[in-house]
Design an enzyme around this catalytic site. Structure first.
Site, PDB file in Angstrom:
ATOM      1  N   GLU A 226       0.817  -1.205   0.000  1.00 52.19           N
ATOM      2  CA  GLU A 226       0.000   0.000   0.000  1.00 52.19           C
ATOM      3  C   GLU A 226       0.863   1.272   0.000  1.00 52.19           C
ATOM      4  OE1 GLU A 226      -3.323   0.515  -0.341  1.00 52.19           O
ATOM      5  OE2 GLU A 226      -2.799   2.635  -0.277  1.00 52.19           O
TER       6      GLU A 226
ATOM      7  N   THR B 236      -5.811   1.962  -5.382  1.00 53.24           N
ATOM      8  CA  THR B 236      -5.488   0.529  -5.245  1.00 53.24           C
ATOM      9  C   THR B 236      -6.203  -0.305  -6.297  1.00 53.24           C
ATOM     10  OG1 THR B 236      -5.441   0.851  -2.840  1.00 53.24           O
ATOM     11  CG2 THR B 236      -5.361  -1.411  -3.633  1.00 53.24           C
TER      12      THR B 236
ATOM     13  N   HIS C 174      -1.346   3.323   4.700  1.00 48.74           N
ATOM     14  CA  HIS C 174      -2.301   4.121   3.935  1.00 48.74           C
ATOM     15  C   HIS C 174      -2.445   5.473   4.632  1.00 48.74           C
ATOM     16  CE1 HIS C 174      -6.054   5.511   2.170  1.00 48.74           C
ATOM     17  NE2 HIS C 174      -6.036   4.493   1.310  1.00 48.74           N
TER      18      HIS C 174
ATOM     19  N   ASP D 260       1.392  -0.049  -5.046  1.00 51.53           N
ATOM     20  CA  ASP D 260       0.176   0.202  -5.832  1.00 51.53           C
ATOM     21  C   ASP D 260       0.123   1.609  -6.444  1.00 51.53           C
ATOM     22  OD1 ASP D 260      -0.383   1.419  -3.354  1.00 51.53           O
ATOM     23  OD2 ASP D 260      -2.434   0.632  -3.216  1.00 51.53           O
ATOM     24  N   HIS D 261       0.616   2.622  -5.699  1.00 54.62           N
ATOM     25  CA  HIS D 261       0.570   4.017  -6.195  1.00 54.62           C
ATOM     26  C   HIS D 261       1.352   4.880  -5.234  1.00 54.62           C
ATOM     27  CE1 HIS D 261      -2.349   4.525  -2.991  1.00 54.62           C
ATOM     28  NE2 HIS D 261      -3.001   3.490  -3.472  1.00 54.62           N
TER      29      HIS D 261
HETATM   30  C1  GP9 Z   1      -8.914  -0.178   0.782  1.00 52.49           C
HETATM   31  C2  GP9 Z   1      -7.613  -0.085   0.089  1.00 52.49           C
HETATM   32  C3  GP9 Z   1      -7.075   1.315   0.070  1.00 52.49           C
HETATM   33  O1  GP9 Z   1      -9.550  -1.400   0.618  1.00 52.49           O
HETATM   34  O2  GP9 Z   1      -7.697  -0.616  -1.164  1.00 52.49           O
HETATM   35  O3  GP9 Z   1      -7.619   2.016  -0.943  1.00 52.49           O
HETATM   36  P1  GP9 Z   1      -6.915   3.207  -1.734  1.00 52.49           P
HETATM   37  O4  GP9 Z   1      -7.434   4.457  -1.115  1.00 52.49           O
HETATM   38  O5  GP9 Z   1      -5.431   3.130  -1.621  1.00 52.49           O
HETATM   39  O6  GP9 Z   1      -7.384   2.983  -3.113  1.00 52.49           O
HETATM   40 MN    MN Z   2      -3.791   2.010  -2.200  1.00 51.73          MN
END
Ligand code: GP9
Ligand code: MN
Length: 401
Positions: free
Chosen positions: A38, A80, A195, A254-255
């Site tokens: 994350e 994500t 996150h 992921d980003h």
């Molecule tokens: C929540 C997770 C985080 O299920 O995927 O989401 P994001 O804000 O990073 O897309």
């Molecule tokens: Mn994410």
């Protein structure tokens, strides 16, 4: 089949190089772990914050993995879920909105579906509510057979923080689910503790927070370090369970986690001004492919999340069949040398293009637009053609289901 379909099919055929034959089937039949880190950006790798290594486990693991320091995320507003979409389909996410919400009714030729035809059991572990990002619906469309979501985990006040179940507990609790799955399995893990707003309790801090004027940046290092620890413990558990040896592990970021809003503080940390050039380089996210027993190596190849599907399929020795996919095997010797980000910025071997300006990678300086011009149209075309697949639901024309 429609005219648009043939137009896109021709376009896509021209994009593809031969996957690297010496990597074909390297992980054939092994259990697959794909782990989404994350909000993790590459700048934390092999770096210290005030003397504290930020990702000690990943730094060690990298020495026995295939590691891609020039790997970019290509996500848009779907965050994500966009990364998941890229990985499973080798299509770009949409210019606005989240394709997981807007086009969950489409036909897809998802990686989970393809490999389940070859006997794999595809599942997901993520301790959030099943409907978040419309995952419960979209995962069906992509071919996942089981989604272990919030309902499948024991979540309480003691083991959660911020967005929910802490990564260490999530990994630990997942072991019971994992060992119940038919083999070979393909399991996607989505971590969450790192996150925004990067909340963590004191007792879970393995390194202190930083001390800049941005609370967000300060906490980010500490939560990244936490997730690194979670992954380390997960590996220990997999070894105890005897699962580690016969598996392949793919870690990807992921980003981004630190937005441009924090450029001043991040620039202080990196010791350089964050120019538009640097902003693009900061979109690099970790990519490690770890196969126990293989030495690995560092590949400076430029690539993106769109390339993971063909890379994974080649490693598993599985053909993608009829498909409209936009990526290429990361190990291929016939790569196009162009990585397109969702906002239209792009990276080539020599140049970076962003916000209508062209930069020379060798000295990071702005140069005449002419150098980037040959790629500008191609980059936009790739995005547009991929969007056509989604808007026109073009994968419904294939029958390899
Ligand atoms: C929540 C997770 C985080 O299920 O995927 O989401 P994001 O804000 O990073 O897309
Ligand atoms: Mn994410």
């Amino acid at each position: 089949k429609s005219d648009v379909f043939y137009e896109v099919e021709n376009f896509v055929n021209d994009l593809h190089g031969e996957p690297n034959p010496s990597f074909r089937g390297k992980a054939k039949g092994k259990n697959v772990f794909i782990i989404s880190l994350e909000s993790m950006q590459s700048f934390v790798l092999n770096r210290k914050m005030e003397g504290h290594e930020i990702t000690p486990f990943l730094n060690d693991l990298m020495k026995e993995s295939y590691y891609f320091p020039n790997f970019y995320h290509q996500t848009g507003q779907g965050k994500t879920s966009d990364a998941e979409f890229l990985v499973d389909n080798s299509l770009y996410p949409l210019p606005s909105g989240a394709v997981f919400f807007t086009h969950a009714e489409n036909e897809y030729n998802g990686l989970p579906e393809i490999i389940s035809r070859e006997g794999y059991y595809p599942a997901v572990m993520h301790a959030n509510h099943a409907s978040f990002w419309n995952r419960d619906i979209m995962y069906d469309a992509l071919g996942y057979k089981r989604y272990f979501s919030a309902d499948d985990f024991e979540i309480n006040e003691n083991n959660s923080v911020g967005w929910g179940l802490k990564d260490i507990d999530m990994f630990e609790q997942s072991i019971a689910h994992l060992t119940s799955l038919p083999e070979p399995y393909y399991v996607k893990y989505l971590t969450i503790t790192n996150h925004f707003p990067y909340a963590l309790e004191k007792e879970d801090e393995f390194i202190p927070q930083w001390t800049s004027t941005s609370e967000t940046v300060n906490r980010y290092f500490t939560t990244v370090r936490y997730t690194d620890e979670a992954v380390k413990r997960f590996f220990q558990r997999l070894k105890e369970e005897g699962v580690y040896e016969n598996a392949i592990f793919i870690f990807y970021g992921d980003h981004y986690g630190i937005s441009e809003y924090h450029n001043k503080e991040l620039g202080e940390f990196l010791g350089k001004e964050i120019t538009p050039f640097e902003s693009v380089q900061l979109q690099r996210v970790p990519l490690l492919i770890h196969i126990p027993g293989e030495q690995g190596g560092t590949f400076d190849t430029i690539g993106g999340q769109i390339d993971l599907k063909p890379t994974i399929l080649n490693l598993l020795g599985i053909d993608e069949g009829e498909d409209l996919s936009f990526g290429n095997d990361l190990f291929s010797n016939e790569r196009p040398g162009l990585v397109v980000l969702r906002d239209g910025s792009f990276i080539t071997e020599k140049y970076i293009y962003t916000k209508n300006k062209c930069y020379d990678k060798s000295n990071e300086s702005e140069i005449e637009i002419e150098a980037c011009e040959p790629f500008i149209e191609e980059a936009q075309l790739q995005l547009d053609q991929s969007d056509k697949v989604i808007y026109g639901d073009l994968l419904r024309f294939y029958e390899n289901k």
